[in-house]
Design a protein around this motif. Structure first.
Motif, mmCIF file in Angstrom:
data_model
loop_
_atom_site.group_PDB
_atom_site.id
_atom_site.type_symbol
_atom_site.label_atom_id
_atom_site.label_comp_id
_atom_site.label_asym_id
_atom_site.label_seq_id
_atom_site.Cartn_x
_atom_site.Cartn_y
_atom_site.Cartn_z
ATOM 1 N N LEU A 197 38.568 36.396 42.291
ATOM 2 C CA LEU A 197 38.562 36.477 40.824
ATOM 3 C C LEU A 197 37.864 37.723 40.302
ATOM 4 C CD1 LEU A 197 37.902 32.736 39.904
ATOM 5 C CD2 LEU A 197 40.055 33.999 39.779
ATOM 6 N N PHE A 198 36.954 38.278 41.066
ATOM 7 C CA PHE A 198 36.235 39.466 40.608
ATOM 8 C C PHE A 198 37.054 40.748 40.794
ATOM 9 C CE2 PHE A 198 33.071 42.892 40.934
ATOM 10 C CZ PHE A 198 32.370 42.680 39.749
ATOM 11 N N ALA A 199 38.179 40.693 41.474
ATOM 12 C CA ALA A 199 38.969 41.883 41.802
ATOM 13 C C ALA A 199 39.305 42.763 40.588
ATOM 14 C CB ALA A 199 40.233 41.498 42.556
ATOM 15 N N PRO A 200 39.723 42.216 39.445
ATOM 16 C CA PRO A 200 40.010 43.087 38.293
ATOM 17 C C PRO A 200 38.770 43.852 37.818
ATOM 18 C CG PRO A 200 41.009 40.936 37.962
ATOM 19 C CD PRO A 200 40.134 40.825 39.165
ATOM 20 N N TRP A 201 37.603 43.223 37.899
ATOM 21 C CA TRP A 201 36.370 43.912 37.499
ATOM 22 C C TRP A 201 36.016 44.999 38.510
ATOM 23 C CZ3 TRP A 201 37.413 38.980 36.159
ATOM 24 C CH2 TRP A 201 37.246 38.651 34.814
ATOM 25 N N ALA A 202 36.288 44.740 39.784
ATOM 26 C CA ALA A 202 36.043 45.752 40.811
ATOM 27 C C ALA A 202 36.965 46.956 40.599
ATOM 28 C CB ALA A 202 36.251 45.150 42.201
ATOM 29 N N ILE B 212 30.329 47.824 48.414
ATOM 30 C CA ILE B 212 29.706 46.670 49.083
ATOM 31 C C ILE B 212 29.486 45.537 48.080
ATOM 32 C CG2 ILE B 212 27.596 45.865 50.208
ATOM 33 C CD1 ILE B 212 27.480 48.669 51.561
ATOM 34 N N ILE B 213 28.932 45.871 46.929
ATOM 35 C CA ILE B 213 28.682 44.861 45.898
ATOM 36 C C ILE B 213 29.996 44.263 45.408
ATOM 37 C CG2 ILE B 213 27.829 44.528 43.543
ATOM 38 C CD1 ILE B 213 25.692 46.692 44.254
ATOM 39 N N TRP B 214 30.986 45.126 45.109
ATOM 40 C CA TRP B 214 32.272 44.644 44.613
ATOM 41 C C TRP B 214 32.970 43.762 45.643
ATOM 42 C CZ3 TRP B 214 33.748 50.212 42.859
ATOM 43 C CH2 TRP B 214 33.095 50.516 41.666
ATOM 44 N N TYR B 215 32.902 44.160 46.899
ATOM 45 C CA TYR B 215 33.535 43.369 47.954
ATOM 46 C C TYR B 215 32.894 41.987 48.038
ATOM 47 C CZ TYR B 215 35.000 41.676 52.480
ATOM 48 O OH TYR B 215 35.506 40.895 53.483
ATOM 49 N N LEU B 216 31.562 41.956 48.047
ATOM 50 C CA LEU B 216 30.867 40.670 48.135
ATOM 51 C C LEU B 216 31.183 39.779 46.943
ATOM 52 C CD1 LEU B 216 27.392 41.792 49.526
ATOM 53 C CD2 LEU B 216 29.193 40.504 50.726
ATOM 54 N N LEU B 217 31.168 40.355 45.740
ATOM 55 C CA LEU B 217 31.473 39.553 44.555
ATOM 56 C C LEU B 217 32.923 39.060 44.558
ATOM 57 C CD1 LEU B 217 29.508 41.524 41.832
ATOM 58 C CD2 LEU B 217 29.020 39.221 42.686
ATOM 59 N N THR B 218 33.830 39.903 45.014
ATOM 60 C CA THR B 218 35.240 39.495 45.092
ATOM 61 C C THR B 218 35.405 38.380 46.122
ATOM 62 O OG1 THR B 218 35.962 41.697 44.426
ATOM 63 C CG2 THR B 218 37.591 40.304 45.500
ATOM 64 N N TYR B 219 34.739 38.509 47.251
ATOM 65 C CA TYR B 219 34.806 37.482 48.296
ATOM 66 C C TYR B 219 34.207 36.165 47.810
ATOM 67 C CZ TYR B 219 34.042 35.137 52.749
ATOM 68 O OH TYR B 219 34.038 34.226 53.767
ATOM 69 N N LEU B 220 33.019 36.241 47.196
ATOM 70 C CA LEU B 220 32.324 35.036 46.747
ATOM 71 C C LEU B 220 33.061 34.306 45.622
ATOM 72 C CD1 LEU B 220 28.635 36.282 46.850
ATOM 73 C CD2 LEU B 220 29.743 34.667 48.419
ATOM 74 N N THR B 221 33.862 35.039 44.842
ATOM 75 C CA THR B 221 34.607 34.411 43.745
ATOM 76 C C THR B 221 36.062 34.138 44.123
ATOM 77 O OG1 THR B 221 35.201 36.553 42.773
ATOM 78 C CG2 THR B 221 33.139 35.516 42.006
ATOM 79 N N LEU B 222 36.340 34.201 45.414
ATOM 80 C CA LEU B 222 37.697 33.956 45.925
ATOM 81 C C LEU B 222 38.734 34.879 45.279
ATOM 82 C CD1 LEU B 222 37.558 30.047 46.014
ATOM 83 C CD2 LEU B 222 37.105 31.649 47.895
#
Length: 112
Positions: A90-95, A78-88
């Motif tokens: 960009l957070f995907a590699p960290w997820a 849930i957290i990773w999805y929200l961060l990935t969505y909010l950063t368009l």
């Protein structure tokens, strides 16, 4: 001084994975994807239970097990999805890195 490297082998089979995949896909469909973290835990757990050490030191095969939980992974997703969505995206590699970290940090090796 040369130390002997510990190497691993995987003894799982496609047939052994088949029922997990069928059940997992079915449960993900009826739960609209919420089952996914439990499905991932099931697959990682199966894989870990089929890891063996080649020529284990002392001749005793250690027990490899996965201790992760579906709920623990769900909260992370849930957290990773929200961060990935909010950063368009960009957070995907960290997820993705977080998924690998979660898997590795929940593997235990009992020397037997």
């Amino acid at each position: 001084m040369s130390e002997k490297l510990i190497t691993l082998r995987y003894t799982g089979t496609g047939l052994g994975m088949l029922w997990r995949v069928i059940l997992g896909f079915f449960l993900m469909m009826i739960t609209l994807g919420i089952y996914y973290p439990w499905f991932m835990n099931s697959l990682i757990g199966y894989a870990c239970s089929h890891v063996e050490v080649n020529d284990p030191p002392g001749g005793i095969q250690p027990n490899v097990r996965f201790t992760g939980s579906g709920l623990g992974l769900l909260l992370r997703f849930i957290i990773w999805y929200l961060l990935t969505y909010l950063t368009l995206g960009l957070f995907a590699p960290w997820a993705l890195n977080g998924i690998f970290r979660y898997a590795v940090e929940n593997i235990e090796i009992d020397p037997g």
